[in-house]
Design a protein around this motif. Structure first.
Motif, short mmCIF file in Angstrom:
data_model
loop_
_atom_site.label_atom_id
_atom_site.label_comp_id
_atom_site.label_asym_id
_atom_site.label_seq_id
_atom_site.Cartn_x
_atom_site.Cartn_y
_atom_site.Cartn_z
N LEU A 356 0.82 -1.20 0.08
CA LEU A 356 -0.09 0.04 -0.02
C LEU A 356 0.87 1.30 0.09
N ASP A 357 0.79 2.04 -1.11
CA ASP A 357 1.50 3.22 -1.19
C ASP A 357 0.94 4.59 -0.49
N ASP A 358 1.50 5.68 -0.78
CA ASP A 358 1.02 6.94 -0.29
C ASP A 358 -0.55 7.10 -0.27
N GLY A 359 -1.07 7.97 0.78
CA GLY A 359 -2.31 8.41 0.70
C GLY A 359 -3.28 7.76 1.97
N ILE A 404 3.85 -1.28 3.55
CA ILE A 404 3.13 -0.09 3.68
C ILE A 404 4.20 0.97 3.42
N TRP A 405 3.63 1.93 2.92
CA TRP A 405 4.59 3.00 2.42
C TRP A 405 4.76 4.22 3.58
N ILE A 406 5.94 4.63 3.85
CA ILE A 406 6.01 5.69 4.93
C ILE A 406 7.16 6.78 4.28
N TYR A 436 9.43 22.31 -1.34
CA TYR A 436 9.63 21.25 -2.43
C TYR A 436 8.38 20.37 -2.19
N ARG A 437 7.73 19.91 -2.97
CA ARG A 437 6.73 19.04 -3.18
C ARG A 437 5.69 19.30 -1.95
N ASN A 438 5.66 20.66 -1.69
CA ASN A 438 4.86 21.11 -0.57
C ASN A 438 5.22 20.50 0.98
N PHE A 470 8.28 -2.27 4.63
CA PHE A 470 7.94 -1.01 4.51
C PHE A 470 8.72 -0.23 3.17
N LYS A 471 8.00 0.57 2.67
CA LYS A 471 8.63 1.39 1.49
C LYS A 471 8.83 2.78 2.21
N TRP A 472 10.07 3.04 2.55
CA TRP A 472 10.45 4.25 3.31
C TRP A 472 10.89 5.46 2.16
N ASP A 473 10.17 6.35 1.91
CA ASP A 473 10.34 7.42 0.89
C ASP A 473 11.05 8.43 1.77
N CYS A 474 11.55 9.65 0.54
CA CYS A 474 11.99 10.76 1.06
C CYS A 474 11.94 11.71 0.05
N ASN A 475 11.06 12.49 -0.28
CA ASN A 475 10.84 13.20 -1.48
C ASN A 475 11.57 14.56 -1.57
N SER A 476 11.93 15.00 -0.54
CA SER A 476 12.34 16.40 -0.64
C SER A 476 13.85 16.51 -0.19
N LEU A 519 14.33 1.33 0.46
CA LEU A 519 14.58 2.73 0.45
C LEU A 519 14.28 3.48 -0.89
N CYS A 520 13.64 4.59 -0.67
CA CYS A 520 13.08 5.17 -1.78
C CYS A 520 13.29 6.59 -1.61
N SER A 521 13.66 7.47 -2.88
CA SER A 521 13.56 8.90 -2.69
C SER A 521 13.36 9.64 -3.76
N PHE A 538 16.40 -1.00 -2.87
CA PHE A 538 16.14 0.45 -3.21
C PHE A 538 15.39 0.29 -4.42
N TRP A 539 14.51 1.42 -4.56
CA TRP A 539 13.83 1.92 -5.53
C TRP A 539 14.74 2.69 -6.87
N CYS A 540 15.03 2.09 -7.78
CA CYS A 540 15.82 2.67 -8.84
C CYS A 540 15.44 3.90 -9.42
N SER A 541 14.03 4.09 -9.69
CA SER A 541 13.65 5.22 -10.43
C SER A 541 11.88 5.18 -10.51
N ASP A 542 11.50 6.35 -10.50
CA ASP A 542 10.08 6.43 -10.65
C ASP A 542 9.68 6.10 -12.22
N ASN A 543 10.78 6.20 -13.01
CA ASN A 543 10.69 6.05 -14.30
C ASN A 543 10.83 4.67 -14.72
C1 GLA Z 1 7.87 9.03 -4.56
C2 GLA Z 1 8.00 7.39 -4.85
C3 GLA Z 1 6.84 6.84 -5.55
C4 GLA Z 1 5.72 7.17 -5.04
C5 GLA Z 1 5.29 8.33 -4.45
C6 GLA Z 1 4.14 8.51 -3.62
O1 GLA Z 1 7.60 9.87 -5.75
O2 GLA Z 1 9.01 7.55 -5.64
O3 GLA Z 1 7.24 5.52 -5.98
O4 GLA Z 1 5.79 6.30 -3.62
O5 GLA Z 1 6.41 9.10 -3.79
O6 GLA Z 1 3.94 10.01 -3.10
#
Ligand code: GLA
Length: 729
Positions: A356-359, A404-406, A436-438, A470-476, A519-521, A538-543
């Motif tokens: 389960l991802d974000d939201g 779960i995503w955090i 950055y991304r609010n 866990f999918k541990w994200d870091c977007n900013s 690990l995701c960023s 780790f998550w290589c890319s959203d692409n």
């Molecule tokens: C980042 C991640 C995506 C997704 C979104 C959720 O962009 O790389 O895989 O989890 O965050 O907001």
């Protein structure tokens, strides 16, 4: 014969005694020697870094490596292992200190050394001390013989009357003397990770660094390749691969000096980080990990892959979970019922887990888009009335695990957390805030914030011990760079922030040693070997456009094993077939992030079969030796294979990207097989009711033939792929 043996033993012992007297330290793997030596001035110099010497007594042949003087004079300038600032060396120092009395000079002299066995190798610890100030540095080197990897870091401490200021603090310094140097670097951006480019290093400095703080590797990754004498090649030439384990601002300096020697200086980026070190506090630098090969980057990468699985990557020997993620399928629009359906789809597909991802969180400030809710880690009741327990239960009923995503290091200003603790966020007190991304980055230098971030994981696992991932994200990145907690010590922020993250990750690992984490960023903007002590992957890319992924995965594979690299099948680039997308993801840790309802019956059946094949072959794909056979950077095709350590099984992936009309095709010559064994060749991952048109399909060939003559697997079809299984008979 016996006499000769005794003589050789005696000579070897004599050489060792000699070396001890002369204070020579040999840091050796099976293939590499790093030889350090104390000169009569008491300072430590690098004598040699290269192929392993065969005769023990030869380590006594080196002079004191005082090589700097172009006039031939003997000077103290030379290949000093950990040169300080303010003395006679006019190039980049490893360490720079302003002492309590304002004196800017430091010269370290040898005190003592020891060697001890550690897991997988031998650690050499060398203590140096300044004779004018009570400042010490402890150099650590762990040599892993079998994998031909050396890991090195340093510790700085002092007992001066007042704090000292550090303004350079390299992990190490390495010297090279070659005719030419070529650097391959890995630039990056969102959806453009691990792009490789090569340039010669000429006189002066080349710096690769980042100042982004948290989403640190968004523009540059903390690793490089060095071609000695010639640019790096996949299967030949002398190369070094190096990487820094630091989940924050890093800096690699490559400095070619006045006499054409190269210094490689891996470090925490000193940018805005004038570090005040208190007496008896230990400043530990990050680990710098490096390997050499005389057979190109392919072998050097295999060294790192094996080393990572054996000693560094979290659960490096363990299994990995295939998964279905909901992010690109639903984004923020889901409810309990829909998730229950997706869990059943995950089971139907054959994967191990639903992620389960974000939201899923936030009540007063519901997380229905990326403007609100980050920081409020309680389940959104309107969307998920049964909370996480109901989701875990549904997953169980569906027969899959639940992950779960955090994004626990971040906060949206529109959140309860920010309303209660605005001072927990890094932001400037007297300027307009840039988002950055609010969102803002929480101040992990603050121990209370560390407790809070630990609590995000701890609370979920306390309530739901069956949460499996866990999918541990870091977007900013860190923006508005000011820590309300550190006040007048802002020079510590970038460094203490990263250390704060490690404190949290250590606590999580101690309490929950077996929970895998990704690990995701914002894609692959965090990927280093310190973080990977805590993360299984780790998550290589959203692409996830498969054409782009071929390049991105090729790039990351230079440093990381496939086991650590997550690759998902999505609906990016729908012009390509589901088979092509799946075959590209199948070369790493396989997952899916698309609605299965998008697939027709054949495509779904294909995916089910591909998942089953991947699971059947994962011990080869994830734990085997990787051979990169044909580079996508060289043309319109790519090929890569994995071989089981005993060469009994192999999996070959071939991709035609955008071949040109009537282009000349060439056979793919395999590697890593046993020349004497016979292998049955079988194309797998075929669409239902489709037969292989591979000429060698279902036939048997010797490993020798497959490696020398190869397989005609490439075609002139656009975005076309094959997966070929080879089984020794
Ligand atoms: C980042 C991640 C995506 C997704 C979104 C959720 O962009 O790389 O895989 O989890 O965050 O907001």
């Amino acid at each position: 014969m016996k006499k000769l043996f005794v003589l050789l033993m005696a000579l070897s012992m004599l050489a060792q005694i000699n070396a001890q007297e002369k204070k020579i330290f040999r840091i050796s793997t099976d293939n590499t020697d790093l030889i350090l030596q104390v000169a009569p001035n008491g300072r430590l110099y690098q004598s040699y870094l290269g192929d392993k010497l065969l005769n023990e007594q030869d380590i006594n042949n080196f002079s004191y490596a005082v090589k700097g003087g172009s006039d031939g004079s003997v000077s103290t300038r030379g290949w000093e292992v950990y040169p300080g600032s303010g003395a006679e060396d006019y190039f980049e120092p490893a360490v720079a200190i302003t002492h309590y009395d304002g004196n800017p000079s430091t010269i370290f002299r040898y005190v003592s050394a020891e060697q001890k066995e550690v897991k997988g190798g031998t650690e050499t610890v060398i203590n140096l001390k300044d004779d004018q100030y009570p400042v010490e540095v402890i150099l650590h080197y762990i040599a892993y013989p079998k994998e031909n990897v050396i890991k090195t870091w340093s510790e700085i401490k002092h007992s001066e009357k007042k704090p000292i200021n550090l303004w350079r603090y390299a992990s190490t310094m390495l010297y090279f003397s070659n005719t030419n140097y070529y650097l391959t670097e890995f630039s990056s951006d969102w959806a453009k990770e691990a792009r490789m480019s090569t340039q010669p290093l000429m006189f002066g400095k080349k710096v690769i660094d980042t100042k982004l703080g948290s989403r640190a590797a968004m523009h540059a990754h903390p690793f490089f390749e060095l071609g000695l004498d010639q640019p790096v090649q996949e299967q030949q030439g002398r190369v070094m691969l190096g990487t820094l384990g630091w989940t924050g601002n890093f800096q690699f300096t490559f400095e070619v000096d006045n006499v054409g020697n190269l210094r490689v200086i891996p470090a925490i980026n000193p940018y805005a980080s004038y570090y005040e070190l208190k007496a008896n506090e230990i400043f530990s630098t990050p680990e710098f990990i490096f390997t050499f090969s005389n057979n190109g980057t392919g072998e050097a990468s295999r060294n790192l892959h094996a080393w990572a699985r054996n000693y560094q990557l979290k659960d490096g020997q363990g299994d990995r979970l295939t998964l279905l993620n909901n992010w690109e399928n639903t984004y923020f629009n889901f409810n309990e019922e829909l998730l229950g359906e997706l869990m059943k789809e995950a089971k139907h597909l054959g994967v191990d887990m639903f992620l389960l991802d974000d939201g899923w969180f936030g009540n007063k400030h519901p997380r229905n888009d990326d403007h609100a809710g980050l920081g409020d880690w309680e389940v959104m009741k309107s969307k998920l009335p049964g909370g996480i327990p109901a989701l875990v239960k549904s997953a169980k009923e569906a027969g899959v695990r639940f992950g779960i995503w955090i994004e626990p290091e971040m906060v949206n200003p529109r959140s309860d957390l920010f309303e209660k603790h605005p001072d927990w966020a890094i932001h400037l007190p007297n300027r307009e805030t840039y988002y950055y991304r609010n969102q803002l980055v929480l101040d992990l230098s603050n121990p209370k914030v560390q407790d809070f971030v630990f609590g995000v994981v701890d609370n979920i696992l306390t309530e739901n011990p069956e949460v499996a991932f866990f999918k541990w994200d870091c977007n900013s990145p860190i923006t508005n760079v000011y820590s309300p907690y550190l006040k007048d010590k802002q020079g510590q922020l970038y460094i203490n922030h990263v250390r704060g993250i490690y404190n949290v990750l250590n606590r999580i690992k101690d309490k929950y040693p077996n929970v895998p984490m990704m690990l995701c960023s914002g894609g692959g903007a965090r990927c280093d070997y310190e973080a990977l002590k805590y993360f299984t992957e780790f998550w290589c890319s959203d692409n996830t456009d498969p054409v782009e992924r071929i390049f991105i995965q090729w790039g990351f594979s230079q440093i990381f094993p496939s086991k650590a690299m997550c690759a998902h099948v999505t609906s990016w680039n729908k012009n390509t077939s589901v088979k092509f997308r799946t075959d590209v993801a199948s070369m790493c840790k396989l997952g899916f992030d698309l609605g299965l309802k998008e697939l027709n019956a054949d495509e779904l059946a294909y995916c089910q079969n591909a998942v089953a094949n991947w699971k059947r072959l994962k011990s080869v794909i994830l734990d085997g030796d990787q051979y990169r056979l044909v580079s996508p950077y060289d043309g319109n095709h790519m090929a890569i294979m994995y071989t089981a350590p005993d060469a009994s099984k192999a999996v070959l992936y071939t991709y035609d990207i955008h071949p040109r009309f009537g282009e000349k095709l060439f056979p793919v010559r395999l590697q890593g097989l046993d020349a004497k064994k016979m292998y049955k060749v079988k194309e797998i991952n075929l669409m239902p009711n489709k037969n292989s048109n591979l000429a060698v399909n279902e036939k048997t060939y010797s490993g020798d033939y497959l490696m020398k003559v190869g397989i005609n697997a490439f075609t002139t079809n656009q975005t076309h792929s094959r997966v070929i299984e080879l089984t020794a008979e």
